[in-house]
Design a protein around this motif. Structure first.
Motif: not given
Ligand SMILES: [Cu+2]
Length: 167
Positions: A58-83
C-alpha cells in the motif's frame, strides 16, 4: 591527510548502510499512486493515532499535523534505525539548527554544505514546526516490523513512538 580519507571512507560506509536499510523498510511513494490518506496528529510528546495498520504494498499519503508547542518528527523506520538516527538529531540540536519550537532551515542549508549529515533529507521522515502541517508519501513494500517515531532528543524516550502494523 590520512584522517581525511578515513572520514570519507566512514561516510561512504554509513551512507551505504543507510541506503540499504531504507530499501529494507519500503520506498518513497509515487504521488500518482496513492491508495489511502492517513492524518497523523503530533502533540508533546505523542502521536494520535498511537498506532496504524497498513497493507503490504500500500502507498499511503501521510498528512502530518503538529498540534504541539515543540518541533516534532514523523519518521518511519525499524526500532534499530530510530536508535541509530537519534545522534544525528542530537547533532542538529548542538549546531543550533533544531530549536525547541523552530527548525532553522537557512542555517541547516548553510551548515550542511560542510557537513552533509546536517541536511536531514530522508524520504522516510519529516520534521514539522508547531502549528504547521507537512506531507510524506510512503510505499510499504516490505513486510517488516516498523515504528513511527520522533527522534528529537528525549521524545522517543518519553513515548513519541507508535507501532505500524503491516498486514
Ligand atoms: Cu517529538
Amino acid at each position: 591527510m590520512k584522517l581525511y580519507f578515513l572520514s570519507i571512507f566512514l561516510f561512504l560506509i554509513s551512507f551505504k548502510t543507510y541506503s540499504a536499510s531504507i530499501s529494507m523498510i519500503g520506498e518513497k511513494g509515487d504521488p500518482n499512486k496513492i491508495d489511502r490518506i492517513i492524518t497523523i496528529k503530533m502533540y508533546d510528546n505523542y502521536y494520535e493515532p498511537e498506532s496504524i495498520k497498513v497493507k503490504k504494498g500500500e502507498t499511503i499519503k501521510f498528512i502530518v499535523q503538529n498540534l504541539g508547542e515543540m518541533v516534532h518528527e514523523y519518521n518511519i523506520a525499524t526500532k534499530e534505525m530510530h536508535i541509530a538516527h537519534q545522534p544525528e538529531m542530537q547533532k542538529l540540536v548542538e549546531h543550533g539548527i533544531l530549536l525547541v519550537d523552530k527548525l532553522d532551515m537557512v542555517k541547516m542549508k548553510k551548515m550542511s554544505k560542510k557537513d552533509h549529515s546536517l541536511s536531514h533529507s530522508h524520504s522516510n521522515s519529516v520534521i514539522v514546526e508547531p502549528k504547521k502541517t507537512s506531507e510524506m508519501i510512503w510505499k510499504f513494500s516490505k513486510n517488516i516490523k516498523l515504528e513511527m517515531a520522533c527522534n528529537i532528543p528525549g521524545h522517543y524516550q518519553t513515548g513519541m513512538v507508535g507501532k505500524i502494523i503491516i498486514e
